[in-house]
Scaffold this motif. Sequence first.
Motif, PDB file in Angstrom:
ATOM      1  N   GLU A 239       0.695  -1.133  -0.107  1.00  0.00           N
ATOM      2  CA  GLU A 239       0.271  -0.006  -0.004  1.00  0.00           C
ATOM      3  C   GLU A 239       1.354   1.227   0.005  1.00  0.00           C
ATOM      4  N   VAL A 240       0.068   2.444  -0.373  1.00  0.00           N
ATOM      5  CA  VAL A 240       1.090   3.718  -0.742  1.00  0.00           C
ATOM      6  C   VAL A 240      -0.076   4.782   0.079  1.00  0.00           C
ATOM      7  N   VAL A 241       0.744   4.797   1.324  1.00  0.00           N
ATOM      8  CA  VAL A 241       0.272   6.587   2.350  1.00  0.00           C
ATOM      9  C   VAL A 241       0.837   7.769   1.540  1.00  0.00           C
ATOM     10  N   VAL A 242       0.160   8.401   0.844  1.00  0.00           N
ATOM     11  CA  VAL A 242       0.698   9.822   0.749  1.00  0.00           C
ATOM     12  C   VAL A 242       0.340  10.917   1.912  1.00  0.00           C
ATOM     13  N   LEU A 243       0.644  11.747   2.778  1.00  0.00           N
ATOM     14  CA  LEU A 243      -0.640  13.005   3.506  1.00  0.00           C
ATOM     15  C   LEU A 243       0.871  14.262   2.577  1.00  0.00           C
ATOM     16  N   ALA A 244      -0.539  14.783   2.671  1.00  0.00           N
ATOM     17  CA  ALA A 244      -0.712  16.252   1.171  1.00  0.00           C
ATOM     18  C   ALA A 244      -1.125  17.161   2.851  1.00  0.00           C
ATOM     19  N   ARG A 245      -0.637  18.145   2.231  1.00  0.00           N
ATOM     20  CA  ARG A 245      -0.641  19.516   2.700  1.00  0.00           C
ATOM     21  C   ARG A 245      -0.190  20.799   2.539  1.00  0.00           C
ATOM     22  N   THR A 246      -1.365  21.473   2.111  1.00  0.00           N
ATOM     23  CA  THR A 246      -1.129  23.370   1.174  1.00  0.00           C
ATOM     24  C   THR A 246      -0.894  24.723   2.952  1.00  0.00           C
ATOM     25  N   THR A 247       0.545  24.956   2.721  1.00  0.00           N
ATOM     26  CA  THR A 247       0.556  26.158   3.799  1.00  0.00           C
ATOM     27  C   THR A 247       0.623  26.967   3.218  1.00  0.00           C
ATOM     28  N   LEU A 248       0.278  28.003   3.411  1.00  0.00           N
ATOM     29  CA  LEU A 248       1.013  29.535   3.185  1.00  0.00           C
ATOM     30  C   LEU A 248       1.704  30.018   3.558  1.00  0.00           C
ATOM     31  N   SER A 249       2.771  31.276   3.242  1.00  0.00           N
ATOM     32  CA  SER A 249       3.685  31.638   3.517  1.00  0.00           C
ATOM     33  C   SER A 249       3.524  33.153   3.698  1.00  0.00           C
ATOM     34  N   ARG A 250       4.259  33.875   5.127  1.00  0.00           N
ATOM     35  CA  ARG A 250       3.839  35.829   5.256  1.00  0.00           C
ATOM     36  C   ARG A 250       4.889  35.768   4.700  1.00  0.00           C
ATOM     37  N   THR A 251       6.262  35.273   4.254  1.00  0.00           N
ATOM     38  CA  THR A 251       7.348  35.890   4.293  1.00  0.00           C
ATOM     39  C   THR A 251       7.858  36.031   2.687  1.00  0.00           C
ATOM     40  N   GLY A 252       8.869  36.763   2.272  1.00  0.00           N
ATOM     41  CA  GLY A 252       9.363  36.643   0.671  1.00  0.00           C
ATOM     42  C   GLY A 252      10.212  35.539   0.566  1.00  0.00           C
ATOM     43  N   GLY A 253       9.901  36.032  -0.426  1.00  0.00           N
ATOM     44  CA  GLY A 253      11.347  34.015  -1.155  1.00  0.00           C
ATOM     45  C   GLY A 253      10.141  32.896  -0.972  1.00  0.00           C
ATOM     46  N   ALA A 254      11.082  32.084  -1.779  1.00  0.00           N
ATOM     47  CA  ALA A 254      10.318  30.668  -1.930  1.00  0.00           C
ATOM     48  C   ALA A 254       9.371  30.545  -1.058  1.00  0.00           C
ATOM     49  N   PRO A 255       8.716  29.422  -0.725  1.00  0.00           N
ATOM     50  CA  PRO A 255       8.064  28.965   0.204  1.00  0.00           C
ATOM     51  C   PRO A 255       8.432  27.720   0.827  1.00  0.00           C
ATOM     52  N   GLU A 256       9.020  26.913   2.023  1.00  0.00           N
ATOM     53  CA  GLU A 256      10.003  25.505   2.147  1.00  0.00           C
ATOM     54  C   GLU A 256       8.623  25.530   2.186  1.00  0.00           C
ATOM     55  N   ALA A 257       9.004  23.334   2.261  1.00  0.00           N
ATOM     56  CA  ALA A 257       8.206  22.111   2.316  1.00  0.00           C
ATOM     57  C   ALA A 257       8.072  22.166   3.819  1.00  0.00           C
ATOM     58  N   ASP A 258       6.953  21.504   3.966  1.00  0.00           N
ATOM     59  CA  ASP A 258       5.914  21.477   4.995  1.00  0.00           C
ATOM     60  C   ASP A 258       6.779  20.091   5.712  1.00  0.00           C
ATOM     61  N   ALA A 259       8.039  20.651   6.802  1.00  0.00           N
ATOM     62  CA  ALA A 259       8.599  19.351   7.320  1.00  0.00           C
ATOM     63  C   ALA A 259       7.849  19.009   8.554  1.00  0.00           C
ATOM     64  N   ALA A 260       7.047  19.754   9.253  1.00  0.00           N
ATOM     65  CA  ALA A 260       6.040  19.366  10.343  1.00  0.00           C
ATOM     66  C   ALA A 260       5.071  17.308   9.586  1.00  0.00           C
ATOM     67  N   LEU A 261       5.064  18.056   8.456  1.00  0.00           N
ATOM     68  CA  LEU A 261       4.911  16.450   8.134  1.00  0.00           C
ATOM     69  C   LEU A 261       5.097  15.210   8.277  1.00  0.00           C
ATOM     70  N   GLU A 262       6.461  15.192   8.994  1.00  0.00           N
ATOM     71  CA  GLU A 262       7.570  14.170   9.035  1.00  0.00           C
ATOM     72  C   GLU A 262       7.495  13.952  10.441  1.00  0.00           C
ATOM     73  N   GLU A 263       7.290  14.348  11.355  1.00  0.00           N
ATOM     74  CA  GLU A 263       5.903  14.488  12.480  1.00  0.00           C
ATOM     75  C   GLU A 263       5.039  13.037  12.265  1.00  0.00           C
ATOM     76  N   LEU A 264       4.742  13.557  11.724  1.00  0.00           N
ATOM     77  CA  LEU A 264       2.954  12.518  11.751  1.00  0.00           C
ATOM     78  C   LEU A 264       3.267  11.576  10.780  1.00  0.00           C
ATOM     79  N   GLU A 265       2.858  10.019  11.784  1.00  0.00           N
ATOM     80  CA  GLU A 265       2.838   9.060  11.563  1.00  0.00           C
ATOM     81  C   GLU A 265       2.081   8.253   9.687  1.00  0.00           C
ATOM     82  N   PRO A 266       2.669   7.931   9.501  1.00  0.00           N
ATOM     83  CA  PRO A 266       1.788   7.261   8.298  1.00  0.00           C
ATOM     84  C   PRO A 266       0.842   6.512   8.929  1.00  0.00           C
ATOM     85  N   ASP A 267       0.526   6.609   8.797  1.00  0.00           N
ATOM     86  CA  ASP A 267      -0.512   5.138   9.119  1.00  0.00           C
ATOM     87  C   ASP A 267      -1.942   5.569   9.342  1.00  0.00           C
ATOM     88  N   PHE A 268      -2.320   5.593   7.924  1.00  0.00           N
ATOM     89  CA  PHE A 268      -4.388   6.419   7.999  1.00  0.00           C
ATOM     90  C   PHE A 268      -4.893   5.696   8.614  1.00  0.00           C
TER      91      PHE A 268
END
Length: 754
Positions: A239-268
């Motif tokens: 099986e494949v589990v994908v965890l997706a999240r859209t985050t908005l940036s309020r500062t200049g420059g390219a927004p960074e990937a959502d590191a907080a997703l790494e803290e979630l256990e990928p257990d559907f």
Amino acid sequence: MARPAPPDGISTRLPAASWEEALVTGNGRQGALVHAVQTQVRLTLGHERLFWPLEEPLPAPHTAPALAELRALLRSGRPRAAAERVVELARAEHPGYARTRWIDPLTGAGTLTFTPARPGWGSLARHCEYATAVVREELPGGLVHEVFASRADDVVALRLRAPGGVDGVLALGPLPGEPPTPADTVLTSGPHTLALRVAFTRPRPNTPTGYVLTCRVCAPGGRVSVDGPGRLRVRGAPEVVVLARTTLSRTGGAPEADAALEELEPDFTALLERHVPRHADLVSRARVRLTPRGRADSAPVWGEELLAAGPRPELVERLVDAGHYAIVCATGELPPTLQGVWSGAHSPPWSSGYTLDGNLASAVAALYPLGAAELMLPVFDLLDSLRGDFADNARRLYGCRGLLVPAHVSTHGRHNHFGPEWCLTLWTAGAAWLARLYWDHYSHTRDVAFLRERALPFLRAAAEFHEDFVSDDGFVPSYSPENTPADSDSQACVNATMDVAAVRDLLRNLLRAHRVLGLPGARRWAALAARLPGYRVSPAGELAEWASAAGPLEQADHHAHRHASHLFPFWYEGDPAFADPALRASAVRAVRARLAWWRSSDADEMAFGLVQLGLAAAHLGLADEAHQALRLMATRYWRPTLVSTHNRGALFNTDICGGFAAVVAAMLLRSREGRVDLLPALPAPWTEGEAHGLCARGGVVVDRLEWEGGRMRAEVGARASVRVRVGLPDGTVRRLDLVPGRTETVEAALAPRR
């Protein structure tokens, strides 16, 4: 009281020709449109605050010095000249008004797809379960995927499974087509991550500077490799589990990937178990059943078959569940936009956003009666955040204190959207209408702190505008949303009945707030109420849409129109003026006249006009007419996914998702402070049924309402001690003293059908 069973879901065998035919899931902040075809899984992901910066907001035009001139034009019967004069003044002040200015549009964040290495051919099945918000699609060849947006973890979770293992390509990309304004877009792929970074090139202080859509991919037991920018190839994963999240940036420059997703256990399964209680609580508090008890089995209900069978009680029942589900999924920190929390286009119709002259009120209309009052708080959060702009609008346009609400808002509340035909700066009833929602929150919840700290300041500011604005001859200028009098060449007008009704309602509620809170100073609001025009009956005997003439113009009624704004007195508690039998009879005729147009082949767009008619008919006890409005909504404006549309079969739009359920609730329960009426507009086809958990004004809760065999029975409770009159279908009235934690039972015969 036993908690009612959770709502069922809907299924369809039809592939999604576009994102508009998606099944939906959402947690209010994150949304997913799920729109598979036989050979590919497709998810369009979004965020409730992803409004793409479009145009710099301008100050509302400074037309206050010309108010006397505008009034003179209207009083002399020259409404078109008045509307054009506003535009002329605006364009002279700022070149940006040379064309129509739109609000920032709600756009999707991006699209995630999975293409199997060996696609199957044949039929597919698509399902949405309302109790869990899980969408499941079964593709030919055995590939199955499930997806939901978690309220507990603020993440969209996708699980893919297939016989023999998951094998194919996951791809992430932007929405198709050109964005509204330029942006820098970067797609990246890592060993187990896909990311889409978008930096807006023209952000503003009140908009995000960009966003990132991050997808964490977990395929235990399989192999994952990079297959190009934004692409990962998966081989042999159970099986494949994908965890997706859209985050908005309020500062200049390219927004960074959502590191907080790494803290979630990928257990559907674990993610789902944390999510379901929060979601199910919101969608299950109130239920309506219009079909015989006990559905035969748990077989899927196919949306295309349900719609093809016509507007039977089962369809009505299912649409209540479907509509309420969509609004719950679309309500987070902000209320639902025209498209809820979903968008598959860069330039959605009317820029999506919040349309305050009808659509938003329809979308949230069922939240109080269906027991989800806390989901109204985002409405007030939005409005309170824009009060500075509303105050500037009032000052610049009319030189008044208080609040002037525009018809369209998203990232700001400035009155920028208007023109010579759509003369929306002349609509002044917006704050008065929204003040009713503030009062209703107190009325349903009995939250005195909310009344004192949030409702009263808004009501007072809304009334201060009219204290300054109302002239000796009433509301000049005025506007009955989007309608043109039959004898006029412009939507500009005087004394629209909506203005009269909304401000009368505002002042009644303001006086009641003073009494509840024990505050002085109510005389000024009573004096303002005495200055307002009364209602008018047209030569045809109908409640007129315009309460007076405009000079030589009669301002004659024009019933071939999608709005029914003059019926505002019957959408909520009702105006005491209509205790007059002659005036009430004129309202009945007005409902029937507008409904006659809706039955014609010409009636097509803007389904929420039928919500307005249905609410008015239910309030007036017109069971047949309310049922006709429901039938028209049910048969014209829903796809087989049971997500509603704006026009017949076209334009993804969620405003009647709430409005349809609200009309059904109003037919079963009518309320005002101190009075509830049970089954006030029960139509003949609903021969039996029951409702659980319906909520009424005055803090009254109808824990159970059932009818069958010509009789009804109800269990009535309350959130706080209250004395209430209960109107019964046989014409009698019971007086009950209700206390929290205890219900009183009432029974009666159903009224005979005439």
